[in-house]
Design a protein around this motif. Structure first.
Motif, short mmCIF file in Angstrom:
data_model
loop_
_atom_site.label_atom_id
_atom_site.label_comp_id
_atom_site.label_asym_id
_atom_site.label_seq_id
_atom_site.Cartn_x
_atom_site.Cartn_y
_atom_site.Cartn_z
N GLN A 12 -45.17 88.05 -77.40
CA GLN A 12 -44.98 87.63 -78.87
C GLN A 12 -43.52 87.01 -79.14
OE1 GLN A 12 -46.16 90.69 -81.93
NE2 GLN A 12 -46.79 89.21 -83.27
N PHE A 13 -42.35 87.50 -78.95
CA PHE A 13 -41.52 87.09 -79.24
C PHE A 13 -41.25 85.66 -78.50
CE2 PHE A 13 -39.43 91.37 -79.64
CZ PHE A 13 -38.86 91.11 -80.98
N ALA A 14 -41.85 85.53 -77.20
CA ALA A 14 -41.48 84.09 -76.51
C ALA A 14 -42.39 83.27 -77.38
CB ALA A 14 -42.24 84.49 -75.27
N LEU A 15 -43.68 83.48 -77.82
CA LEU A 15 -44.41 82.51 -78.56
C LEU A 15 -43.79 82.33 -79.72
CD1 LEU A 15 -47.79 84.29 -77.64
CD2 LEU A 15 -46.97 81.95 -76.96
N GLU A 16 -43.18 83.07 -80.56
CA GLU A 16 -42.39 82.83 -81.80
C GLU A 16 -41.24 81.50 -81.62
OE1 GLU A 16 -42.72 83.81 -85.28
OE2 GLU A 16 -44.60 84.10 -84.61
N ARG A 17 -40.64 81.95 -80.35
CA ARG A 17 -39.46 81.16 -79.98
C ARG A 17 -40.28 79.66 -79.57
NH1 ARG A 17 -36.12 83.80 -75.48
NH2 ARG A 17 -34.68 82.42 -76.03
N GLY A 18 -41.42 79.49 -79.59
CA GLY A 18 -42.07 78.42 -79.25
C GLY A 18 -41.80 77.73 -77.81
N VAL A 19 -41.94 79.14 -76.92
CA VAL A 19 -42.11 78.89 -75.31
C VAL A 19 -43.41 79.46 -74.94
CG1 VAL A 19 -40.78 79.97 -73.18
CG2 VAL A 19 -39.60 79.46 -75.59
N PRO A 20 -43.92 78.41 -73.96
CA PRO A 20 -45.22 78.99 -73.54
C PRO A 20 -45.12 80.40 -72.65
CG PRO A 20 -44.66 76.62 -72.83
CD PRO A 20 -43.36 77.55 -73.38
N ALA A 21 -46.20 80.86 -73.17
CA ALA A 21 -46.44 82.30 -72.67
C ALA A 21 -47.95 83.06 -72.90
CB ALA A 21 -45.36 83.40 -73.28
N MET A 22 -48.22 83.74 -72.07
CA MET A 22 -49.59 84.55 -72.17
C MET A 22 -49.34 85.95 -71.68
SD MET A 22 -52.27 82.22 -70.27
CE MET A 22 -53.70 83.21 -70.57
N ILE A 23 -50.31 86.92 -72.24
CA ILE A 23 -50.44 88.39 -71.73
C ILE A 23 -50.85 88.23 -70.43
CG2 ILE A 23 -51.15 90.53 -72.49
CD1 ILE A 23 -51.12 89.88 -75.14
N GLY A 24 -50.36 89.14 -69.50
CA GLY A 24 -51.17 89.09 -68.14
C GLY A 24 -50.12 89.96 -67.20
N ILE A 25 -50.87 90.23 -65.99
CA ILE A 25 -50.20 91.21 -65.08
C ILE A 25 -50.89 91.07 -63.63
CG2 ILE A 25 -52.04 92.91 -65.40
CD1 ILE A 25 -49.79 94.90 -65.43
N MET A 26 -49.97 91.31 -62.81
CA MET A 26 -50.39 91.39 -61.59
C MET A 26 -51.21 92.67 -61.07
SD MET A 26 -49.33 88.56 -59.80
CE MET A 26 -48.77 88.35 -58.15
N ALA A 27 -52.44 92.74 -61.08
CA ALA A 27 -52.89 93.94 -60.90
C ALA A 27 -54.08 93.79 -59.80
CB ALA A 27 -53.45 94.51 -62.02
N THR A 28 -55.37 93.72 -60.15
CA THR A 28 -56.63 93.52 -59.15
C THR A 28 -57.18 92.55 -59.16
OG1 THR A 28 -58.30 94.57 -60.59
CG2 THR A 28 -56.70 96.16 -59.27
N ILE A 29 -56.96 91.59 -60.15
CA ILE A 29 -57.75 90.33 -60.22
C ILE A 29 -56.71 89.16 -60.22
CG2 ILE A 29 -59.67 91.29 -61.49
CD1 ILE A 29 -58.50 90.08 -63.85
N ARG A 30 -57.42 88.06 -59.74
CA ARG A 30 -56.61 86.77 -59.57
C ARG A 30 -55.81 86.42 -61.10
NH1 ARG A 30 -59.81 82.64 -55.66
NH2 ARG A 30 -59.50 83.51 -53.64
N LEU A 31 -54.87 85.73 -60.85
CA LEU A 31 -54.25 85.25 -62.10
C LEU A 31 -54.95 84.03 -62.67
CD1 LEU A 31 -50.39 85.15 -61.01
CD2 LEU A 31 -51.62 86.73 -62.72
#
Length: 631
Positions: free
Chosen positions: A247-266
């Motif tokens: 959320q900080f990244a997006l407020e800064r105007g920087v491309p970002a998403m919620i995501g994680i390396m877990a069991t499914i593909r990015l």
């Protein structure tokens, strides 16, 4: 009496005769009219031509009896009936609601490989049908590039990271705002100095590196500072104990998403990024048969780089500070090195806290060594490398496109990309090679030209889109070839290009080959991002695409969730659909109008331009009490 005097006398008499004659005619006309109105007319009540009664005209008592509405014929769309649809506000506690990354729901899922922290969307009956509010005191974010370094506290009211990462220069809190010095766990001197160090090892400025992915991004200072070097980074991190980092990244105007390396593909296609980066991201790269590095390999372009800083790199000097044993760290690095070799990566350099590997340009040599190195095997040919929506992560090596073995080892599998910025308008290799049969090079170039015209028209409808700096974060909900984003390339904005999984063609790989970024998405579900992510939303034929798949209300509520107060929306679609959509958006407190297609009023496709009105949750009770005391 002379001749002139006699002629003048006769002329006066003639004029008197004419005046008298005209007066008599006017009088006769008046008397005739009076006589006609006093004599009954047998045709006043009936028309004896067909025997049907005629309407008797009576003067209306007031203007409200008059009907000025348009009366449509059978080819016109029916008039829209008034709707009573309204969407109430959700509670203040939901101001940061992310439906598919809900902490309570995640507890239902296994903890193995962090599966519980990946995307899990609510069931149909669990979906909220209310509008997510902005927090009290919410303000329009600072304009880019100032926003890179500062954000309003009221917009992201969390101070946890300012305490937890105080010594690492992530973020500082002063008065009513946050400041971002550009630091990180492995770059306390700042991201610029860190990038200078990397730039001395590989070329970051020549245009060959355009798209990057930052795994476990923190507040995305790595991606924020790469922007000044014409490199766009897809930053992602989970919604975890590091509260609000994305959320900080997006407020800064920087491309970002919620995501994680877990069991499914990015949610990205194969061969998407020129560079992948991990700075103490705490991902166990060598574990799970190297599955996470294999996923990085899938999304990395031929010849792309993987940069690792932090544990276990330089463990010989840092092991005490990391509070781990030398044997443990040595074993971890040995494991990573082994997986990288099995992927046919070349280790370019290790210097101080940085290690860099490079993916091969093709798999000619790799296929030969696969006879000796049985693990990992190449993925089966029926496994689509671009399929990445809830697709299970495999422990196999994604094969690069075939290259003739007679060709040089420097031949780029899948086709060589132009350097940036020529890459943006050059025909992408996937199009040139006919991977998408319906899209020819000529069709691609025509599409680029078309969107230049359309965006120019949009800026006349939405003056804020044309105002430099007013918008920063944009999303294109049905991006196709990325033409909308390409037309805005010279503006200080970034666009998240979304290819719906329901789209006829999977074009996200083409978008990345243009040097743009994007993701897959099903718009019947919530996006993996925070509320109020975007300043502007573009939706081309989205509601037509999802007819019969989910209700338009569901899509509109998600659009409202991810749109900032005061943000703009442009929806292109059939006029009948837009009329219904416009009625629904009244319940969202959007104000808008339907405009003609850029080609003129005779096109069925129209454009709905709207603005989300500013509103927040009510002031907390203590603020109300303080205000009352002051007054």
């Amino acid at each position: 009496m002379n001749l002139f005097t006699r002629m003048s006398s006769r002329s006066k008499k003639s004029n008197l005769y004419y005046v008298t004659l005209v007066a008599l005619l006017c009088l006769g006309s008046y008397l005739l009219g009076v006589w006609q109105n006093t004599v009954p007319n047998p045709r006043a009540a009936f028309d004896d031509s067909d025997g049907t009664p005629c309407e008797t005209f009576t003067k209306p008592s007031s203007t409200k009896d008059l009907d000025f509405d348009a009366h449509h014929n059978i080819q016109d769309p029916p008039p829209v009936k008034e709707t009573a649809v309204s969407f109430p506000s959700c509670g203040a506690e939901l101001s940061e609601h992310t439906p598919c990354e809900d902490a309570k729901r995640s507890l239902k899922f296994p903890r193995e490989r962090l599966e519980y922290r990946q995307r899990h969307c609510p069931e149909r009956e669990e979906i909220l049908k209310c509008r997510i509010p902005a927090p009290y005191g919410y303000k329009t974010p600072f304009r880019w590039p100032e926003s890179r370094d500062v954000a309003w506290f009221a917009n992201v009211p969390h101070t946890e990271l300012t305490i937890e990462k105080k010594n690492q220069n992530w973020v500082r809190y002063e008065n009513d705002r946050f400041w971002f010095p550009g630091g990180g766990t492995m770059f306390p001197r700042g991201a610029d100095a860190y990038l200078d160090d990397i730039g001395r090892l590989i070329d970051l400025s020549g245009g060959s590196i355009r798209t990057a992915i930052d795994t476990g991004c923190g507040v995305a200072s790595f991606g924020a500072y790469l922007l000044s070097r014409n490199i766009t980074t897809m930053s992602f991190a989970p919604r975890d104990t590091h509260e609000a980092q994305v959320q900080f990244a997006l407020e800064r105007g920087v491309p970002a998403m919620i995501g994680i390396m877990a069991t499914i593909r990015l949610p990205y296609p194969s061969r998407a990024f020129d560079l992948a980066h991990c700075s103490r991201c705490l991902i166990p790269w060598g574990q799970n048969d190297g599955a996470y590095l294999m996923e990085v390999d899938r999304v990395l372009r031929p010849g792309g780089y993987w940069i690792l800083s932090g544990p276990p790199i330089n463990w010989q000097q840092r092991w005490k500070g990391w509070e781990r044993t030398m044997d443990d760290l040595n074993a971890e690095q040995t494991q990573i090195e082994k997986v990288a070799r099995n992927l046919c990566w070349k280790k370019v350099v290790q210097r101080d806290d940085l290690a860099i590997w490079q993916k091969p340009l093709n798999h000619i040599h790799c296929k030969q060594t696969r006879q000796l190195l049985k693990n990992p095997e190449f993925c089966r040919h029926d496994q689509d490398p671009d399929m990445a929506w809830y697709t299970k992560m495999d422990s196999c090596l994604t094969p690069l496109p075939e290259v003739d073995e007679a060709e040089d080892l420097k031949t780029v599998a899948g086709g060589k990309l132009e350097k940036w910025p020529a890459r943006l308008y050059a025909v992408p290799p996937r199009v040139n090679k006919g991977d998408l049969e319906e899209i020819t090079p000529e069709a691609f170039l025509d599409n680029t030209k078309l969107w230049k015209q359309r965006v120019s028209y949009y800026k006349k409808l939405d003056y804020q889109l044309g105002e430099s700096g007013r918008y920063r974060n944009l999303v294109d909900m049905n991006a196709y070839l990325g033409g909308f984003a390409a037309a805005l390339a010279d503006d200080p904005v970034w666009v998240m290009n979304v290819v719906p999984v329901e789209a006829k063609l999977n074009t996200l790989g083409v978008i990345y080959e243009r040097g743009l970024i994007g993701t897959y998405q099903n718009w019947c579900e919530a996006m993996s991002t925070y509320p109020r992510t975007y300043d502007f939303i573009h939706a081309d034929s989205v509601f037509t695409l999802y007819q019969g798949k989910c209700e338009p209300e569901k899509i509109l509520l998600e659009m409202d969730r991810i749109l900032r107060p005061g943000g703009g929306v442009i929806i292109r679609d059939d006029v009948d659909i837009l009329i219904k959509v416009k009625e629904l958006t009244k319940g969202l407190q959007w104000e808008g109008r339907i405009a003609d297609h850029e080609k003129g009023p005779h096109e069925r496709e129209k454009i709905y331009y709207a603005v989300k009105q500013y509103w927040t949750v009510a002031a907390p009770e203590e603020d109300k009490n303080n205000t009352s005391a002051l007054s």
